[in-house]
Design an enzyme around this catalytic site. Structure first.
Site, PDB file in Angstrom:
ATOM      1  N   PHE A 104      -8.354   9.412   7.593  1.00 37.43           N
ATOM      2  CA  PHE A 104      -7.992   9.828   6.233  1.00 37.43           C
ATOM      3  C   PHE A 104      -9.239   9.772   5.354  1.00 37.43           C
ATOM      4  O   PHE A 104     -10.311   9.347   5.797  1.00 37.43           O
ATOM      5  CB  PHE A 104      -6.879   8.923   5.666  1.00 37.43           C
ATOM      6  N   GLY A 105      -9.046  10.177   4.096  1.00 35.41           N
ATOM      7  CA  GLY A 105     -10.098  10.035   3.093  1.00 35.41           C
ATOM      8  C   GLY A 105     -11.438  10.611   3.547  1.00 35.41           C
ATOM      9  O   GLY A 105     -11.517  11.755   4.026  1.00 35.41           O
ATOM     10  N   LYS A 110     -12.142   3.547  15.778  1.00 35.14           N
ATOM     11  CA  LYS A 110     -12.418   3.341  14.347  1.00 35.14           C
ATOM     12  C   LYS A 110     -12.130   1.892  13.972  1.00 35.14           C
ATOM     13  O   LYS A 110     -12.921   1.245  13.287  1.00 35.14           O
ATOM     14  CB  LYS A 110     -11.592   4.308  13.481  1.00 35.14           C
ATOM     15  N   HIS A 132     -14.879  -1.239   8.488  1.00 34.84           N
ATOM     16  CA  HIS A 132     -14.805  -2.245   7.439  1.00 34.84           C
ATOM     17  C   HIS A 132     -13.433  -2.909   7.405  1.00 34.84           C
ATOM     18  O   HIS A 132     -13.299  -4.117   7.339  1.00 34.84           O
ATOM     19  CB  HIS A 132     -15.108  -1.566   6.095  1.00 34.84           C
ATOM     20  N   ARG A 133     -12.377  -2.067   7.503  1.00 38.75           N
ATOM     21  CA  ARG A 133     -11.000  -2.588   7.437  1.00 38.75           C
ATOM     22  C   ARG A 133     -10.703  -3.457   8.650  1.00 38.75           C
ATOM     23  O   ARG A 133     -10.102  -4.518   8.529  1.00 38.75           O
ATOM     24  CB  ARG A 133     -10.022  -1.400   7.352  1.00 38.75           C
ATOM     25  N   THR A 159       0.855  -1.192   0.000  1.00 40.25           N
ATOM     26  CA  THR A 159       0.000   0.000   0.000  1.00 40.25           C
ATOM     27  C   THR A 159       0.880   1.227   0.000  1.00 40.25           C
ATOM     28  O   THR A 159       2.030   1.166   0.464  1.00 40.25           O
ATOM     29  CB  THR A 159      -0.934   0.035   1.227  1.00 40.25           C
ATOM     30  N   ASP A 191      -8.141  -3.331  -0.567  1.00 44.36           N
ATOM     31  CA  ASP A 191      -8.823  -2.380  -1.432  1.00 44.36           C
ATOM     32  C   ASP A 191     -10.159  -2.034  -0.795  1.00 44.36           C
ATOM     33  O   ASP A 191     -10.876  -2.923  -0.313  1.00 44.36           O
ATOM     34  CB  ASP A 191      -9.015  -2.951  -2.836  1.00 44.36           C
ATOM     35  N   LYS A 196      -3.807   3.940   6.210  1.00 46.77           N
ATOM     36  CA  LYS A 196      -4.325   2.572   6.090  1.00 46.77           C
ATOM     37  C   LYS A 196      -3.356   1.596   6.761  1.00 46.77           C
ATOM     38  O   LYS A 196      -3.756   0.747   7.556  1.00 46.77           O
ATOM     39  CB  LYS A 196      -4.465   2.247   4.594  1.00 46.77           C
TER      40      LYS A 196
HETATM   41  P1  ITT Z   1      -3.474   1.971  -1.686  1.00 43.92           P
HETATM   42  O1  ITT Z   1      -4.238   1.640  -2.949  1.00 43.92           O
HETATM   43  O2  ITT Z   1      -2.080   2.394  -1.946  1.00 43.92           O
HETATM   44  O3  ITT Z   1      -3.572   0.908  -0.640  1.00 43.92           O
HETATM   45  P2  ITT Z   1      -5.565   3.997  -1.447  1.00 43.92           P
HETATM   46  O4  ITT Z   1      -5.851   5.070  -0.451  1.00 43.92           O
HETATM   47  O5  ITT Z   1      -5.510   4.397  -2.888  1.00 43.92           O
HETATM   48  O6  ITT Z   1      -4.191   3.268  -1.026  1.00 43.92           O
HETATM   49  P3  ITT Z   1      -7.745   2.276  -2.111  1.00 43.92           P
HETATM   50  O7  ITT Z   1      -7.295   2.102  -3.520  1.00 43.92           O
HETATM   51  O8  ITT Z   1      -8.225   1.086  -1.371  1.00 43.92           O
HETATM   52  O9  ITT Z   1      -6.568   2.843  -1.218  1.00 43.92           O
HETATM   53  O10 ITT Z   1      -8.803   3.449  -2.113  1.00 43.92           O
HETATM   54  C1  ITT Z   1      -9.733   3.529  -1.125  1.00 43.92           C
HETATM   55  C2  ITT Z   1     -10.247   4.955  -1.031  1.00 43.92           C
HETATM   56  O11 ITT Z   1     -11.533   4.878  -0.399  1.00 43.92           O
HETATM   57  C3  ITT Z   1      -9.376   5.802  -0.119  1.00 43.92           C
HETATM   58  O12 ITT Z   1      -8.405   6.551  -0.824  1.00 43.92           O
HETATM   59  C4  ITT Z   1     -10.406   6.691   0.576  1.00 43.92           C
HETATM   60  O13 ITT Z   1     -10.697   7.803  -0.219  1.00 43.92           O
HETATM   61  C5  ITT Z   1     -11.632   5.793   0.651  1.00 43.92           C
HETATM   62  N1  ITT Z   1     -11.617   5.020   1.919  1.00 43.92           N
HETATM   63  C6  ITT Z   1     -11.453   3.692   2.063  1.00 43.92           C
HETATM   64  N2  ITT Z   1     -11.409   3.334   3.351  1.00 43.92           N
HETATM   65  C7  ITT Z   1     -11.549   4.470   4.041  1.00 43.92           C
HETATM   66  C8  ITT Z   1     -11.569   4.767   5.408  1.00 43.92           C
HETATM   67  O14 ITT Z   1     -11.380   3.842   6.332  1.00 43.92           O
HETATM   68  N3  ITT Z   1     -11.738   6.036   5.765  1.00 43.92           N
HETATM   69  C9  ITT Z   1     -11.895   7.006   4.853  1.00 43.92           C
HETATM   70  N4  ITT Z   1     -11.861   6.829   3.545  1.00 43.92           N
HETATM   71  C10 ITT Z   1     -11.690   5.554   3.130  1.00 43.92           C
END
Ligand code: ITT
Length: 186
Positions: free
Chosen positions: A142-143, A165, A170-171, A8, A66, A13
């Site tokens: 994040f995100g 969290k 989900h994670r 990753t 993912d 994450k």
């Molecule tokens: P890697 O692919 O390098 O692991 P990434 O952030 O791009 O990192 P993903 O491809 O799995 O990971 O994308 C998932 C996206 O969904 C992530 O960038 C967030 O925008 C959102 N997301 C997933 N899980 C989340 C969480 O626990 N909290 C907030 N946003 C999340």
């Protein structure tokens, strides 16, 4: 037990996974190989191919995770495109798209793909249901964490400590399933 490798580029994450793994006595390390992501609706397919490609390059057993945010009134958008949509329109963009919509139900889904040394793929999934808040709140995580309120709570994920969290997310759910299997298999 030797280290478990995770592919990753997302440090937040990775930190979530690391904290859960430590409770199982498993040490995880980030592996510096590309995470190739195919274009697909299913997180399962994306995670499977990414794990296989990384294992072929690294020649090591490893996991990829993912995940995505699926919003009910948008027919599951952004889903598998969450990372791209976050970068392009961010939280403000999602709140704008949802303006005036009363149904704010959403869920996060996580798929963990484990690739063994002989390139077998095993999948573990986790889901958390909740809703999109009216405004962004909190600065942890994040995100889309500042706009996601899991069912049974009033806080967004970004208003929670990592422990809380992880307990609800989900994670956390997917990774605990994986770890139960992993520590009983090796
Ligand atoms: P890697 O692919 O390098 O692991 P990434 O952030 O791009 O990192 P993903 O491809 O799995 O990971 O994308 C998932 C996206 O969904 C992530 O960038 C967030 O925008 C959102 N997301 C997933 N899980 C989340 C969480 O626990 N909290 C907030 N946003 C999340």
């Amino acid at each position: 037990m030797s280290a478990l490798y995770v592919v990753t580029s997302n440090y937040s994450k990775f930190n979530e996974l690391k904290s859960i793994a430590s409770k199982y006595g498993v040490n995880i390390e980030m592996l510096d190989v590309p995470k190739f992501e195919i274009q697909h609706d299913d997180l399962e397919a994306i995670a499977s191919y990414a794990a296989l490609a990384a294992a072929l390059i690294a020649r090591k057993p490893l996991i990829v995770e993912d995940s995505g945010l699926f919003i009910e009134s948008l027919n599951g958008f952004p889903g598998a495109l969450s990372s791209y949509v976050y970068k392009k329109i961010g939280i403000a963009g999602i709140l704008k798209v949802l303006e005036g919509l009363s149904n704010r139900r959403a869920y996060f889904k996580s798929v963990i793909a484990y690739a063994s040394i002989d390139y077998n793929i095993k999948l573990f999934t986790g889901v958390v249901y909740g809703r999109i808040s009216e405004k962004a709140r909190g600065s942890n995580g994040f995100g889309f964490d500042p706009i996601f309120i899991p069912d049974g709570d009033t806080r967004t994920f970004a208003e929670m400590e990592l422990e809380d969290k992880n307990r609800l997310s989900h994670r956390g759910a997917a990774f605990r399933k994986f770890l139960e299997w992993f520590i009983n298999s090796f």
